[in-house]
Design an enzyme around this catalytic site. Structure first.
Site, mmCIF file in Angstrom:
data_model
loop_
_atom_site.group_PDB
_atom_site.id
_atom_site.type_symbol
_atom_site.label_atom_id
_atom_site.label_comp_id
_atom_site.label_asym_id
_atom_site.label_seq_id
_atom_site.Cartn_x
_atom_site.Cartn_y
_atom_site.Cartn_z
ATOM 1 N N GLN A 9 -1.647 0.661 -5.350
ATOM 2 C CA GLN A 9 -1.411 0.022 -4.157
ATOM 3 C C GLN A 9 -2.424 -0.495 -3.568
ATOM 4 O O GLN A 9 -2.593 -1.646 -2.881
ATOM 5 C CB GLN A 9 -0.007 0.923 -3.281
ATOM 6 C CG GLN A 9 1.118 0.747 -3.822
ATOM 7 C CD GLN A 9 2.156 1.965 -3.098
ATOM 8 O OE1 GLN A 9 1.673 2.406 -2.083
ATOM 9 N NE2 GLN A 9 3.361 1.718 -3.569
ATOM 10 N N ASP A 38 5.221 8.274 -10.984
ATOM 11 C CA ASP A 38 6.414 8.274 -10.172
ATOM 12 C C ASP A 38 7.607 8.730 -11.086
ATOM 13 O O ASP A 38 8.694 8.982 -10.618
ATOM 14 C CB ASP A 38 6.879 6.818 -10.323
ATOM 15 C CG ASP A 38 6.099 5.953 -9.143
ATOM 16 O OD1 ASP A 38 5.381 6.633 -8.332
ATOM 17 O OD2 ASP A 38 6.268 4.598 -9.168
ATOM 18 N N SER A 54 -4.876 4.511 -6.886
ATOM 19 C CA SER A 54 -3.780 4.020 -6.159
ATOM 20 C C SER A 54 -3.740 2.560 -6.585
ATOM 21 O O SER A 54 -4.732 1.602 -6.113
ATOM 22 C CB SER A 54 -3.794 4.176 -4.731
ATOM 23 O OG SER A 54 -2.883 3.447 -4.301
ATOM 24 N N ARG A 79 5.647 -7.829 -6.913
ATOM 25 C CA ARG A 79 4.385 -8.889 -7.137
ATOM 26 C C ARG A 79 4.979 -10.368 -7.551
ATOM 27 O O ARG A 79 4.116 -11.345 -7.213
ATOM 28 C CB ARG A 79 3.524 -8.323 -8.317
ATOM 29 C CG ARG A 79 2.770 -6.834 -7.750
ATOM 30 C CD ARG A 79 2.443 -6.081 -8.738
ATOM 31 N NE ARG A 79 1.635 -5.028 -8.421
ATOM 32 C CZ ARG A 79 1.920 -3.995 -8.048
ATOM 33 N NH1 ARG A 79 3.157 -3.713 -7.951
ATOM 34 N NH2 ARG A 79 0.973 -3.034 -7.798
#
Ligand code: S3P
Length: 435
Positions: A172, A318, A170, A29
């Site tokens: 993303q 993750d 999410s 980012r």
């Protein structure tokens, strides 16, 4: 399948003081917003991994001047939101879902065409989740049949702001829509029922972009500008997680990890391990720019199995490969449900972890959306990581408690997130060689 592998002999203690490399999500980012900002930005603590280099290369290919002071120190001369140039070739995002999905949002707002490609793993990952909202914004984005990459993005006559409720948690997808929203007419809002990592929101604020953050909804308005900034990136909690579990499952160990990002949308792994009995102390809490960080002190602990709370899944998404290793070393049963997203990560993390744990003699029950793990004792064996960086590192840590050597195959992709993993864990006492 790649030919690189790790060979690990059982080891006993895991002691020392370390720092882990910069946060992967934040590094992507920082590069994206610095490239689109007005003025020169400086990034320190950048993660020099293949995933983040893919993002850097993409912007270089679109005419952004990037100066490398060293691996982790980068200066970027921003071109402004409208200053990118058409790339001369396809943009290769390698193994990185974050790079591809966030770039798709940015590229949807450009006046030139672009194509995003990835490696074999990324080329099989689902893209409909971003195509649906981008098309609602009038973006011109096409994928291969089955909604998989390559993604081909053509200029849209005018992107329009939307109100979008995320159908799956999410970050993303949220970030992709917000980044497209910078180019849209009017306001773009994303609502989420489950909070996901909020690094895009914090990074937009770092670059002085007006953003409205309300309870589980975030809005941006198109037509603003990003102002260059200096960014210091915290250590990646997702990389720290491997070392945390290494110390917990070793004997008589004390490990300090300094400068770790402890953003509450990312700290699920600490909460889950504490529920399992882990002794983890956080001290020296402070802010690095907009992100909270702290120093972690971890002591060897007797872990016990738990039912993993649904509320902690999104903010530890993750970390399940290494949480499963902790569960395999714990007394009793650990159960995870409601985590079907793990099947569409860099590998099918439920299947690949279940297979590897069985190879090491652990009794597991694979569910469509999770895993039931009976704590036991690892035997030695040969594991295939499925090309997944986090699975390769998780099984490397398992060697600490194994009664014979472990070989982990297909380890090239450890470079996508933790380039100096082998050196770091050897310094802490693991007996690992890299081939
Ligand atoms: C990420 C979001 C998560 C995470 C990934 C990084 C990000 O993916 O698994 O490693 O930086 O936004 P999803 O958005 O698919 O949950």
């Amino acid at each position: 399948m790649g030919s690189a592998y790790f060979h690990l002999e059982p080891s006993a203690t895991c002691n020392g003081t370390v720092v882990v490399p910069g946060d992967k999500s934040i590094s992507h980012r920082a590069v994206m917003l610095a490239s689109l900002a007005e003025g020169k930005s400086e990034i320190v603590g950048f993660l020099p991994s293949t995933d983040c280099e893919a993002t850097l290369n993409a912007f270089q290919n679109m005419g952004v001047q990037i100066e490398r002071i060293d691996d982790t120190h980068v200066r970027i001369q921003g071109v402004g939101l409208k200053g990118l140039r058409a790339p001369s070739n396809v943009l290769n995002m390698g193994n990185s879902g974050t790079a591809m999905r966030l770039m798709a949002g940015i590229l949807s707002g450009q006046s030139f065409s672009s194509t995003l490609v990835g490696d074999a793993s990324l080329s099989s990952r689902p893209m409909q989740r971003i195509q649906t909202p981008l098309k609602k914004m009038a973006a011109n984005i096409a994928s291969e049949e089955g909604y998989i990459p390559p993604l081909v993005i053509q200029p849209s006559s005018k992107l329009v702001g939307i109100d979008y409720s995320l159908p799956i948690p999410s970050a993303q997808v949220k970030s992709c829509v917000l980044l497209a929203g910078l180019y849209a007419q009017g306001k773009t809002c994303v609502k989420e029922n489950t909070s996901t990592r909020d690094h895009t929101e914090r990074m937009l604020q770092t670059f002085s972009y007006p953003i409205e953050v309300n309870h589980q909804s975030v809005c941006v308005e198109g037509g603003g500008k990003l102002i260059a900034s200096k960014i210091e990136i915290p250590g990646d909690i997702s990389s720290a997680a491997f070392l945390i579990v290494a110390a917990l499952i070793s004997k008589n160990s004390t490990l300090t990890i300094r400068n770790v990002g402890i953003n509450p949308t990312r700290d699920g792994v600490i909460q889950i391990l504490r529920l399992m009995g882990a002794d983890i102390l956080i001290s020296n809490k402070r802010n690095m720019g907009m992100e909270p960080v702290g120093d972690l002190l971890i002591q060897s602990s007797e872990l016990h199995g738990i039912e993993i709370p649904q509320s902690l899944i999104a903010n530890s998404i993750d970390e399940f490969p290494i949480i499963f290793i902790a569960a395999a070393c714990a007394q009793g049963v650990t159960t995870l449900n409601g985590a079907e997203e793990l099947r569409v990560k860099e590998s099918d993390r439920i299947a690949v972890m279940a297979n590897g744990l069985r190879v090491l003699g652990i009794n597991v029950d694979e569910k469509p959306d999770g895993l039931v793990i009976n704590g036991g004792k690892f035997q030695g064996g040969e594991i295939d990581s499925g090309g997944d960086h986090r699975i390769a590192m998780a099984f490397a840590i398992a060697s600490i408690q194994a009664n014979a050597a472990i070989t982990v195959r297909n380890t090239e992709n450890v470079m996508t997130s933790f380039p100096n993993f082998v050196e770091t864990v050897s310094n802490l006492g693991l007996k690992v060689s890299q081939h």
